[in-house]
Design an enzyme around this catalytic site. Structure first.
Site, PDB file in Angstrom:
ATOM      1  CE  LYS A  99     -13.306  14.641   1.407  1.00 59.47           C
ATOM      2  NZ  LYS A  99     -11.995  14.050   1.700  1.00 59.47           N
TER       3      LYS A  99
ATOM      4  CD  GLU B 290      -0.286   5.178  -0.216  1.00 58.42           C
ATOM      5  OE1 GLU B 290      -1.480   5.324   0.097  1.00 58.42           O
ATOM      6  OE2 GLU B 290       0.257   5.796  -1.153  1.00 58.42           O
TER       7      GLU B 290
ATOM      8  NE  ARG C 168      -0.289   5.001  -3.843  1.00 58.83           N
ATOM      9  CZ  ARG C 168      -0.689   5.835  -4.806  1.00 58.83           C
ATOM     10  NH1 ARG C 168      -1.574   5.429  -5.699  1.00 58.83           N
ATOM     11  NH2 ARG C 168      -0.223   7.057  -4.886  1.00 58.83           N
TER      12      ARG C 168
END
Length: 625
Positions: free
Chosen positions: A283, A368, A396
């Protein structure tokens, strides 16, 4: 800066006109373009720098839009957009009338599906792949899923439903796991063998032949498969994917564009099962600070490349950092207090709580639903969990809020970050539903307008309040006009009342800025108005209807959806108390959410001071007519 190779790609498929030998140089051009462009406009940086070679290889091999490419979460789609004719649009990335920072079918038929939340794209890809099967359509469906998404349960729900979809390729973009040299070399060697079309053909032919042998055929196939799995277990430790029905391949170097292209070319042919391709990337590749701290360069505002800071950290002056520091202070005196977030330690400011109270800080990953039910478990045992999640991601976990926390009235505090209108990210990230869905299950809601109120009401909600409760606050810092307001500790305030005012402008949180400005605009037209700022939104504060019934016209403005919002509830309450004045409601129309900055969003939604002033003036004219 010129990009001679990239500038030759102006439409889908044109990358195939370039020789394979130019691909490493093209990847470098793309990386430099992204660094320069995103540093000027803002956007997601480190995630896009990590998937340049992978995306280039996919575009070399696949045919869009016949083949379908999906991204999880979606913010790593910039190279895909560059290779499908949208390079010029990057000057207005994430700005009003510009291109979105996420996949958008409205922009291009090469964008298969909108994506802004994590762990969901695999399920979408499975649906598209199954639809292709049912409709006898050609083409592959490829979904790129980051390793972070595998902390979310929806990925596993999808994996359990792949059911011989041999037109599906799932790419695990693993940007955390490293490959040791020996294992990596062996894996690369076996990958070359196993991705060759001859391998799949021979394997299928061998199993078919063995199965035809009377009595012993099926047993021989099982022995063959069992031995193969034992070898893979020792080399890859990856049999979970195979046991769920995938043909597992990898891990391979996600920055070797030649190897990726070779592998994907082989996978383009007929496969005997859905493919799980494990790709290892770095990344932030190509920008050293982003490589060293990829999380800090996940999403950036415009930045000075010569003076880089840590843009993803909650700035010292923001609602998120104020919340995090205040919660850390409260944790000093309350040993039961726990902080929970879902892969947003820095964004929510909970890094401050973690530093002070590491044993009571929990980052559950991109999960979540688990975060809320985990908090319910803690609360059931007498602890005081605070769940800090962005408003858009709290959506969510609505079932868990209702079923696991609210039914038992457990002592959980929900800290709703990025509440209201959110700049840049567009429809998928607006924090406009939380007030409606929390109030509709009878959870008290507080909305501080500045840092002082945030600290005051957070302390109250931790130390004195009980049961499920919620505090919401905007992204970024406090507006100067709101920072100047005193923290009275009242649940609603009439700001600088004017004698004889017959108009009341009512709002809460960040939108209070606009009613204050609208009051000044109305004064310029000779109309006196009072501003009423709510801090407790639900239930409506005691006495607020008695205060408001003395006005002839009430305008309520909120940066959340109209249906189920506080404005509708206040309008009904005023009617119930016998008030017969005119009630004007300005709220968010969620049918056309833009990606734009907050002032532009407010103007588009008629939540800016000018629109509020105009509505009041028009209403008064109609009364006089």
């Amino acid at each position: 800066m010129s990009y001679p190779l990239l500038e030759r790609i102006n439409a889908p498929g044109e990358i195939k006109n370039l020789p394979a030998s130019d691909m490493p140089a093209l990847c470098e051009e793309i990386r430099q373009f992204l660094i320069k462009s995103v540093s000027e406009t803002g956007g997601h940086l480190s995630s896009n720098l990590g998937v340049v070679e992978l995306t280039v290889a996919l575009h070399r091999v696949l045919d869009f839009p016949q083949d379908k490419l999906l991204f999880d979460v979606g913010h790593q789609c910039y190279t895909h957009k560059l290779l499908t004719g949208r390079r010029e649009g990057f000057a207005q990335l994430r700005r009003k009338n510009g291109i979105s920072g996420f996949p958008s079918p409205r922009e291009s038929d090469c964008d298969a599906f909108i994506a802004g939340h994590g762990s969901a794209a695999l399920s979408t890809a499975i649906g598209i792949a199954r639809a292709k099967k049912l409709k006898n359509e050609p083409g592959k469906v490829v979904v790129i899923v980051g390793d972070g998404a595998f902390t979310g349960g929806m990925v596993y729900e999808g994996m359990n439903n792949v059911s011989k979809l041999n037109n599906l390729i799932v790419i695990l973009n693993d940007n955390k796991m490293s490959i040791s040299k020996n294992v990596g070399q062996m894996a690369n060697y076996l990958t070359k063998l196993r991705t060759d079309p001859k391998y799949s053909h021979v394997k299928a032919h061998m199993e078919t032949t063995l199965e035809r042998i009377p009595v012993a055929g099926d047993a021989l196939v099982r022995v063959l498969q069992g031995g193969k799995q034992l070898i893979r277990r020792g080399i890859y430790k990856s049999t979970m994917f195979e046991e769920m029905g995938f043909q597992y391949i990898g891990p391979i170097d996600g920055h070797d564009v030649g190897m990726l292209t070779h592998t994907l070319t082989n996978l383009r042919g007929e496969q005997y099962a859905p493919v799980f391709l494990h790709v290892v990337t770095k990344k932030g590749r190509g920008l050293k600070p982003a490589e060293e701290n990829p999380g800090e360069f996940h999403a950036v505002s415009s930045i000075d490349l010569n003076h880089l800071t840590d843009p993803e950290l909650s700035p010292k002056d923001s609602f998120s950092s104020t919340f995090g520091c205040a919660l850390a202070d409260l944790g000093d005196d309350e040993p039961r207090l726990c902080g929970i977030t879902a892969a947003m330690k820095y964004g929510t400011g909970l890094n401050f709580f973690k530093h002070r109270h590491p044993g009571r800080f929990f980052d559950v990953g991109m999960a979540e639903e688990h975060a809320v039910t985990f908090a319910a478990g803690l609360a059931s045992q007498g602890l005081l969990p605070v769940v800090a999640i962005y408003s858009t991601f709290f959506q969510r976990a609505y079932d868990q809020i209702i079923h696991d926390v609210n039914l038992m009235q457990l002592d959980v505090l929900f800290a709703v970050d990025r509440a209201g209108l959110v700049p840049g990210d567009g429809a998928t990230h607006q924090g406009i539903y939380d007030v409606a869905f929390f109030s509709n299950v009878n959870i008290p809601i507080f909305a501080p307008a500045n840092y002082a109120e945030l600290r005051y009401w957070l302390t109250y909600l931790v130390r004195e309040a009980h049961g499920p409760r919620m505090i919401r606050y905007a992204r970024g810092g406090e507006n100067p006009a709101l920072a100047a307001l005193p923290c009275t500790g009242a649940r609603y305030d009439v700001l600088d009342p004017v004698d004889g005012a017959r108009v009341a402008l009512v709002s809460y949180g960040a939108e209070t800025e606009e009613i204050i400005a609208a009051k000044d605009l109305l004064a310029q037209h000779g109309v006196q108005a009072d501003c009423v700022k709510l801090t407790q939104l639900y239930p409506l504060p005691d006495g607020v209807c008695d205060t408001l019934k003395h006005y002839d016209t009430i305008l309520f403005a909120e940066d959340t959806v109209r249906t189920g919002g506080i404005g509708e509830q206040l309008g009904f309450a005023m009617q119930q108390c016998g008030w017969q004045g005119e009630f004007l409601l300005h709220a968010v129309d969620n049918s056309h959410l833009l990606h734009a900055n907050v002032p532009e969003l407010r103007k588009d939604q008629q939540l800016d001071a000018a629109a509020l002033c105009t509505d009041i003036l028009n209403a008064l004219k109609e009364k006089q007519a």
